[in-house]
Design a protein around this motif. Structure first.
Motif, PDB file in Angstrom:
ATOM      1  N   SER A 140       0.789  -1.317  -0.004  1.00 58.45           N
ATOM      2  CA  SER A 140       0.234  -0.072   0.074  1.00 58.45           C
ATOM      3  C   SER A 140       0.739   1.247   0.031  1.00 58.45           C
ATOM      4  O   SER A 140       0.447   2.143  -0.715  1.00 58.45           O
ATOM      5  CB  SER A 140      -0.887   0.169   1.237  1.00 58.45           C
ATOM      6  N   GLN A 141       1.892   1.127   0.719  1.00 54.98           N
ATOM      7  CA  GLN A 141       2.809   2.488   0.789  1.00 54.98           C
ATOM      8  C   GLN A 141       3.485   2.710  -0.569  1.00 54.98           C
ATOM      9  O   GLN A 141       3.393   3.713  -0.879  1.00 54.98           O
ATOM     10  CB  GLN A 141       3.850   2.271   2.037  1.00 54.98           C
ATOM     11  N   ARG A 142       3.910   1.514  -0.949  1.00 56.21           N
ATOM     12  CA  ARG A 142       4.599   1.805  -2.472  1.00 56.21           C
ATOM     13  C   ARG A 142       3.443   2.246  -3.437  1.00 56.21           C
ATOM     14  O   ARG A 142       3.832   3.307  -4.111  1.00 56.21           O
ATOM     15  CB  ARG A 142       5.223   0.255  -2.822  1.00 56.21           C
ATOM     16  N   ASP A 143       2.218   1.689  -3.197  1.00 53.92           N
ATOM     17  CA  ASP A 143       1.300   2.164  -4.535  1.00 53.92           C
ATOM     18  C   ASP A 143       0.886   3.767  -4.279  1.00 53.92           C
ATOM     19  O   ASP A 143       0.745   4.434  -5.189  1.00 53.92           O
ATOM     20  CB  ASP A 143       0.292   1.360  -4.223  1.00 53.92           C
ATOM     21  N   ILE A 144       0.464   3.771  -2.933  1.00 48.83           N
ATOM     22  CA  ILE A 144       0.023   5.481  -2.718  1.00 48.83           C
ATOM     23  C   ILE A 144       1.194   6.204  -3.019  1.00 48.83           C
ATOM     24  O   ILE A 144       1.245   7.189  -3.577  1.00 48.83           O
ATOM     25  CB  ILE A 144      -0.103   5.553  -0.992  1.00 48.83           C
ATOM     26  N   HIS A 145       2.441   6.008  -2.565  1.00 52.88           N
ATOM     27  CA  HIS A 145       3.504   6.776  -2.847  1.00 52.88           C
ATOM     28  C   HIS A 145       3.808   7.027  -4.352  1.00 52.88           C
ATOM     29  O   HIS A 145       3.787   8.400  -4.968  1.00 52.88           O
ATOM     30  CB  HIS A 145       4.794   6.110  -2.426  1.00 52.88           C
ATOM     31  N   GLN A 146       3.736   5.887  -5.166  1.00 44.90           N
ATOM     32  CA  GLN A 146       3.891   6.005  -6.481  1.00 44.90           C
ATOM     33  C   GLN A 146       2.756   7.000  -7.180  1.00 44.90           C
ATOM     34  O   GLN A 146       2.830   7.757  -7.916  1.00 44.90           O
ATOM     35  CB  GLN A 146       3.740   4.499  -7.102  1.00 44.90           C
ATOM     36  N   ARG A 147       1.510   6.520  -6.750  1.00 42.32           N
ATOM     37  CA  ARG A 147       0.258   7.349  -7.190  1.00 42.32           C
ATOM     38  C   ARG A 147       0.294   8.742  -7.200  1.00 42.32           C
ATOM     39  O   ARG A 147       0.081   9.685  -7.955  1.00 42.32           O
ATOM     40  CB  ARG A 147      -0.938   6.752  -6.935  1.00 42.32           C
ATOM     41  N   ALA A 148       0.840   9.031  -5.759  1.00 45.50           N
ATOM     42  CA  ALA A 148       0.661  10.355  -5.211  1.00 45.50           C
ATOM     43  C   ALA A 148       1.696  11.263  -5.995  1.00 45.50           C
ATOM     44  O   ALA A 148       1.243  12.410  -6.561  1.00 45.50           O
ATOM     45  CB  ALA A 148       0.721  10.462  -3.839  1.00 45.50           C
ATOM     46  N   THR A 149       2.936  10.585  -5.968  1.00 44.42           N
ATOM     47  CA  THR A 149       4.146  11.532  -6.882  1.00 44.42           C
ATOM     48  C   THR A 149       3.512  11.637  -8.406  1.00 44.42           C
ATOM     49  O   THR A 149       3.836  12.607  -8.935  1.00 44.42           O
ATOM     50  CB  THR A 149       5.302  10.982  -6.583  1.00 44.42           C
ATOM     51  N   ASP A 150       3.176  10.478  -8.934  1.00 46.59           N
ATOM     52  CA  ASP A 150       2.815  10.700 -10.400  1.00 46.59           C
ATOM     53  C   ASP A 150       1.764  11.648 -10.787  1.00 46.59           C
ATOM     54  O   ASP A 150       1.711  12.665 -11.694  1.00 46.59           O
ATOM     55  CB  ASP A 150       2.187   9.309 -10.842  1.00 46.59           C
ATOM     56  N   ASP A 151       0.767  11.835  -9.779  1.00 40.96           N
ATOM     57  CA  ASP A 151      -0.373  12.588  -9.847  1.00 40.96           C
ATOM     58  C   ASP A 151       0.056  14.142  -9.763  1.00 40.96           C
ATOM     59  O   ASP A 151      -0.205  15.063 -10.611  1.00 40.96           O
ATOM     60  CB  ASP A 151      -1.360  12.700  -8.843  1.00 40.96           C
ATOM     61  N   LEU A 152       0.999  14.340  -8.940  1.00 39.33           N
ATOM     62  CA  LEU A 152       1.789  15.721  -8.828  1.00 39.33           C
ATOM     63  C   LEU A 152       2.387  16.136 -10.042  1.00 39.33           C
ATOM     64  O   LEU A 152       2.256  17.027 -10.459  1.00 39.33           O
ATOM     65  CB  LEU A 152       2.721  15.684  -7.524  1.00 39.33           C
ATOM     66  N   ALA A 153       3.235  15.038 -10.621  1.00 38.49           N
ATOM     67  CA  ALA A 153       4.022  15.271 -11.800  1.00 38.49           C
ATOM     68  C   ALA A 153       3.085  15.565 -12.907  1.00 38.49           C
ATOM     69  O   ALA A 153       3.316  16.528 -13.784  1.00 38.49           O
ATOM     70  CB  ALA A 153       4.690  14.026 -12.085  1.00 38.49           C
ATOM     71  N   ASP A 154       1.949  14.999 -13.001  1.00 41.83           N
ATOM     72  CA  ASP A 154       1.035  15.242 -13.917  1.00 41.83           C
ATOM     73  C   ASP A 154       0.497  16.484 -14.176  1.00 41.83           C
ATOM     74  O   ASP A 154       0.211  17.058 -15.064  1.00 41.83           O
ATOM     75  CB  ASP A 154      -0.081  14.041 -14.051  1.00 41.83           C
ATOM     76  N   SER A 155       0.271  17.166 -12.887  1.00 42.88           N
ATOM     77  CA  SER A 155      -0.294  18.673 -12.572  1.00 42.88           C
ATOM     78  C   SER A 155       0.934  19.497 -12.838  1.00 42.88           C
ATOM     79  O   SER A 155       0.582  20.709 -12.438  1.00 42.88           O
ATOM     80  CB  SER A 155      -1.172  18.550 -11.422  1.00 42.88           C
ATOM     81  N   GLY A 156       1.822  19.019 -12.885  1.00 44.69           N
ATOM     82  CA  GLY A 156       3.206  19.970 -13.268  1.00 44.69           C
ATOM     83  C   GLY A 156       3.771  20.363 -11.841  1.00 44.69           C
ATOM     84  O   GLY A 156       4.289  21.560 -11.857  1.00 44.69           O
TER      85      GLY A 156
END
Ligand code: GDP
Length: 332
Positions: A140-156
């Motif tokens: 869960s930690q890996r998944d949440i970390h990954q998604r959260a940082t990807d989302d931030l990158a996607d929003s610039g």
């Protein structure tokens, strides 16, 4: 943002997250000594709650508890005021629940807050992990970390840094996580760590923690790694000392726990280890772990402790003189 107008110069920790993620429980368990089981009966939060624990705690900050559904684009939400003077934003995610909506909210919150105040430290609590197995926890930690940082990158917003902590109110992980959050807000931290290192070296101490007694948050420790067991032992010791003080201490009105200048305690464990607690000031206590053999030189340890206490006072006074409130965040 000028917060002095409203009389608030203390750094704030904001606690945010979806409804039922565990915010009120965290606040009650860490700062109000509620037992975890009692949180089952907490009413859900539906307004911003400012919880002022400043009178009893060294860690001077406020927790603002938001309902999960708050709408940032609602005009009644004054984001300048709320994020402007805030030192850290803790976002709580319920790991036992589907966290997709929480991740959306996290992204929205963090980007909004960052625009107002880029100095905020963003802390994500992956919470209620007591119900999860070790593998699932890490996953869960890996998944949440990954998604959260990807989302931030996607929003610039690649530049925004998120820190992650696995937490539960049913063990010491929530205190440990809060310790890390609070330490980032203490400008004197390197000086405190240095003093603890010197104390340890000169007194043959293995590990020492500087505790905020009320919350059992450790605001500093020496540079050796922290193992959870030692930290838990020290927390338990503080509970014992406070409980005994409550029962047998001479109570004063301002200080019902009877924790004062003279407070000290010594616990010998049957594995040849000694726990030694000394009061540092009204809010802080030093708790040390050392070998029983080395405790033969108690006189030296006590002398070193007095020097240590003196130095700690100087560190905080210096800061007071230079910058006003010792914990005022640069953003404030
Ligand atoms: P809030 O709406 O975010 O303030 O959430 P609450 O603090 O009211 O918590 C919602 C529920 O989650 C309560 O029934 C709590 O007992 C439960 N809860 C909170 N923290 C934990 C935790 O660490 N582990 C577990 N298993 N349950 C928790």
């Amino acid at each position: 943002v000028n917060l002095s107008a409203s009389g608030e110069q203390k750094p704030r920790i904001l606690l945010m997250g979806l409804r039922r993620s565990g915010k009120s429980s965290i606040q009650k368990v860490v700062f109000h000594k509620m037992s975890p089981n009692e949180t089952l009966f907490l009413e859900s939060t539906n307004k911003i709650v400012k919880d002022d624990i400043n009178n009893s705690s060294f860690v001077q900050f406020q927790i603002w508890d938001f309902p999960g559904q708050i709408d940032f684009f609602d005009s009644s939400f004054d984001s300048d005021m709320i994020f402007g003077g805030c030192g850290a934003l803790v976002f709580v995610i319920d790991a036992q629940d589907d966290y997709m909506e929480a991740l959306n909210k996290l992204n929205l919150t963090v980007t909004k807050a960052y625009k107002v105040n880029p100095n905020i430290k963003f802390e994500v609590f992956i919470h209620k992990v007591d119900g999860l197995g070790d593998d699932f926890k890490m996953e869960s930690q890996r998944d949440i970390h990954q998604r959260a940082t990807d989302d931030l990158a996607d929003s610039g917003y690649d530049q925004i840094h998120l820190s992650f902590h696995l937490t539960s109110i049913y063990d010491h992980s929530i205190f440990e996580a809060f310790s890390k959050v609070v330490q980032k807000l203490i400008p004197q931290l390197p000086a405190l760590e240095n003093l603890l290192n010197i104390l340890n070296t000169n007194s043959a101490i293995e590990k020492s923690f500087l505790f905020d007694v009320v919350s059992k948050i450790y605001i500093a420790t020496d540079s050796t790694p922290v193992d959870m067991q030692s930290y838990e032992l020290c927390c338990d010791m503080i509970d014992v000392v406070i409980d005994v003080s409550w029962i047998y201490g001479v109570k004063e009105e301002q200080d019902p726990a009877a924790f004062d200048e003279q407070s000290s305690s010594l616990i010998k464990l049957n594995n040849g280890t000694v726990l030694y607690l000394r009061e540092v000031n009204k809010f802080l206590a030093l708790v040390c772990i050392l070998r029983e053999d080395n405790f033969d030189h108690k006189g030296i340890i006590d002398y070193n402790f007095l020097c240590f206490r003196e130095a700690i006072q100087q560190v905080f006074e210096l800061r007071n003189k230079c910058q006003g409130n010792p914990l005022t965040n640069s953003a404030g």
